[in-house]
Design a protein around this motif. Structure first.
Motif, PDB file in Angstrom:
ATOM      1  N   UNK A   1       0.788  -1.196   0.021  1.00  0.00           N
ATOM      2  CA  UNK A   1      -0.054  -0.098   0.045  1.00  0.00           C
ATOM      3  C   UNK A   1       0.650   1.166  -0.039  1.00  0.00           C
ATOM      4  N   UNK A   2       2.132   1.119  -0.005  1.00  0.00           N
ATOM      5  CA  UNK A   2       3.057   2.416   0.254  1.00  0.00           C
ATOM      6  C   UNK A   2       2.996   2.840  -1.344  1.00  0.00           C
ATOM      7  N   UNK A   3       3.029   4.068  -1.662  1.00  0.00           N
ATOM      8  CA  UNK A   3       3.156   4.902  -2.694  1.00  0.00           C
ATOM      9  C   UNK A   3       4.586   5.623  -2.714  1.00  0.00           C
ATOM     10  N   UNK A   4       5.379   5.432  -3.516  1.00  0.00           N
ATOM     11  CA  UNK A   4       6.600   6.179  -3.729  1.00  0.00           C
ATOM     12  C   UNK A   4       6.480   7.137  -4.977  1.00  0.00           C
ATOM     13  N   UNK A   5       6.942   8.235  -5.007  1.00  0.00           N
ATOM     14  CA  UNK A   5       7.001   9.282  -6.078  1.00  0.00           C
ATOM     15  C   UNK A   5       8.257   9.814  -6.077  1.00  0.00           C
ATOM     16  N   UNK A   6       9.088   9.421  -7.030  1.00  0.00           N
ATOM     17  CA  UNK A   6      10.391  10.114  -7.674  1.00  0.00           C
ATOM     18  C   UNK A   6      10.000  11.450  -8.210  1.00  0.00           C
ATOM     19  N   UNK A   7      10.275  12.372  -7.951  1.00  0.00           N
ATOM     20  CA  UNK A   7      10.342  13.935  -8.500  1.00  0.00           C
ATOM     21  C   UNK A   7      11.877  14.390  -9.072  1.00  0.00           C
ATOM     22  N   UNK A   8      11.888  14.607 -10.356  1.00  0.00           N
ATOM     23  CA  UNK A   8      12.912  14.842 -10.834  1.00  0.00           C
ATOM     24  C   UNK A   8      13.336  16.416 -10.804  1.00  0.00           C
ATOM     25  N   UNK A   9      14.317  16.923 -10.098  1.00  0.00           N
ATOM     26  CA  UNK A   9      14.640  18.049  -9.579  1.00  0.00           C
ATOM     27  C   UNK A   9      15.837  18.603 -10.527  1.00  0.00           C
ATOM     28  N   UNK A  10      16.438  17.813 -11.482  1.00  0.00           N
ATOM     29  CA  UNK A  10      17.762  18.239 -12.245  1.00  0.00           C
ATOM     30  C   UNK A  10      17.218  18.411 -13.713  1.00  0.00           C
ATOM     31  N   UNK A  11      18.261  18.854 -14.379  1.00  0.00           N
ATOM     32  CA  UNK A  11      17.947  18.997 -15.855  1.00  0.00           C
ATOM     33  C   UNK A  11      18.301  17.662 -16.893  1.00  0.00           C
ATOM     34  N   UNK A  12      18.154  16.538 -16.049  1.00  0.00           N
ATOM     35  CA  UNK A  12      18.475  15.239 -16.928  1.00  0.00           C
ATOM     36  C   UNK A  12      17.185  14.246 -17.156  1.00  0.00           C
ATOM     37  N   UNK A  13      17.206  13.619 -17.993  1.00  0.00           N
ATOM     38  CA  UNK A  13      16.112  12.595 -18.249  1.00  0.00           C
ATOM     39  C   UNK A  13      16.623  11.049 -17.285  1.00  0.00           C
ATOM     40  N   UNK A  14      15.745  10.794 -16.696  1.00  0.00           N
ATOM     41  CA  UNK A  14      16.041   9.277 -15.901  1.00  0.00           C
ATOM     42  C   UNK A  14      15.073   8.377 -16.045  1.00  0.00           C
ATOM     43  N   UNK A  15      15.594   7.355 -15.558  1.00  0.00           N
ATOM     44  CA  UNK A  15      14.565   6.015 -15.757  1.00  0.00           C
ATOM     45  C   UNK A  15      14.783   5.386 -14.073  1.00  0.00           C
ATOM     46  N   UNK A  16      13.593   5.066 -13.607  1.00  0.00           N
ATOM     47  CA  UNK A  16      13.799   4.377 -12.276  1.00  0.00           C
ATOM     48  C   UNK A  16      13.113   3.312 -12.451  1.00  0.00           C
ATOM     49  N   UNK A  17      13.760   2.320 -12.060  1.00  0.00           N
ATOM     50  CA  UNK A  17      13.424   0.763 -12.194  1.00  0.00           C
ATOM     51  C   UNK A  17      14.094   0.105 -11.107  1.00  0.00           C
ATOM     52  N   UNK A  18      13.380  -1.235 -10.837  1.00  0.00           N
ATOM     53  CA  UNK A  18      13.733  -2.093 -10.086  1.00  0.00           C
ATOM     54  C   UNK A  18      13.692  -3.663 -10.353  1.00  0.00           C
ATOM     55  N   UNK A  19      14.736  -4.434 -10.631  1.00  0.00           N
ATOM     56  CA  UNK A  19      14.388  -5.728 -10.742  1.00  0.00           C
ATOM     57  C   UNK A  19      14.515  -6.707  -9.788  1.00  0.00           C
ATOM     58  N   UNK A  20      14.655  -6.128  -8.513  1.00  0.00           N
ATOM     59  CA  UNK A  20      15.077  -6.866  -7.236  1.00  0.00           C
ATOM     60  C   UNK A  20      13.789  -6.732  -6.501  1.00  0.00           C
ATOM     61  N   UNK A  21      13.680  -7.558  -5.399  1.00  0.00           N
ATOM     62  CA  UNK A  21      12.684  -7.405  -4.481  1.00  0.00           C
ATOM     63  C   UNK A  21      11.378  -8.336  -4.903  1.00  0.00           C
ATOM     64  N   UNK A  22      10.441  -8.188  -4.143  1.00  0.00           N
ATOM     65  CA  UNK A  22       9.299  -9.141  -4.332  1.00  0.00           C
ATOM     66  C   UNK A  22       8.463  -8.676  -5.622  1.00  0.00           C
ATOM     67  N   UNK A  23       8.900  -7.564  -6.339  1.00  0.00           N
ATOM     68  CA  UNK A  23       8.310  -7.273  -7.518  1.00  0.00           C
ATOM     69  C   UNK A  23       8.887  -6.308  -8.272  1.00  0.00           C
ATOM     70  N   UNK A  24       8.691  -6.215  -9.517  1.00  0.00           N
ATOM     71  CA  UNK A  24       9.632  -5.141 -10.613  1.00  0.00           C
ATOM     72  C   UNK A  24       8.728  -4.025 -10.707  1.00  0.00           C
ATOM     73  N   UNK A  25       9.353  -2.858 -11.163  1.00  0.00           N
ATOM     74  CA  UNK A  25       8.858  -1.738 -11.767  1.00  0.00           C
ATOM     75  C   UNK A  25       9.723  -0.970 -12.507  1.00  0.00           C
ATOM     76  N   UNK A  26       9.072  -0.007 -13.364  1.00  0.00           N
ATOM     77  CA  UNK A  26       9.970   0.512 -14.353  1.00  0.00           C
ATOM     78  C   UNK A  26       9.155   1.694 -15.043  1.00  0.00           C
ATOM     79  N   UNK A  27       9.815   2.792 -14.670  1.00  0.00           N
ATOM     80  CA  UNK A  27       9.411   4.213 -15.070  1.00  0.00           C
ATOM     81  C   UNK A  27       9.231   4.446 -16.616  1.00  0.00           C
ATOM     82  N   UNK A  28      10.223   3.762 -17.204  1.00  0.00           N
ATOM     83  CA  UNK A  28      10.499   4.319 -18.525  1.00  0.00           C
ATOM     84  C   UNK A  28      11.148   5.465 -18.524  1.00  0.00           C
TER      85      UNK A  28
END
Length: 91
Positions: free
Chosen positions: A44-71
């Motif tokens: 139920x926890x929601x995590x939000x990643x906010x980009x504060x710099x001038x670069x494009x980023x990709x947030x992803x995890x392939x570890x843990x109980x589940x995977x996620x990928x922001x593109x």
């Protein structure tokens, strides 16, 4: 790409490399690097990643109980993920 993040957390923080939240919202501000590198969350926890710099980023995890990928996230953008499984996720 090197990513830095500063966690601004409305929940308990584990200073040994990660952040822990119990069903709360967590905001990670990405600004040139990544910290914490591991999040420990409950279902139920929601995590939000906010980009504060001038670069494009990709947030992803392939570890843990589940995977996620922001593109690709454009500068100034954000990505939120609601965790459906309790555990520790490196990203």
């Amino acid at each position: 790409m090197l990513v830095t993040a500063l966690a601004l957390v409305a929940a308990p923080v584990i200073l040994s490399g990660g952040s822990e939240a119990d069903g709360a919202g967590v905001v990670v501000v990405v600004n040139g690097g990544l910290s914490p590198k591991v999040l420990t969350v409950t279902t139920g926890t929601t995590v939000t990643w906010d980009l504060a710099d001038a670069d494009k980023h990709r947030i992803r995890s392939r570890s843990g109980p589940a995977e996620f990928d922001s593109g690709g996230i454009d500068p100034g953008g954000s990505y939120s993920f609601s965790f459906t499984r309790t555990g520790s996720y490196s990203y």
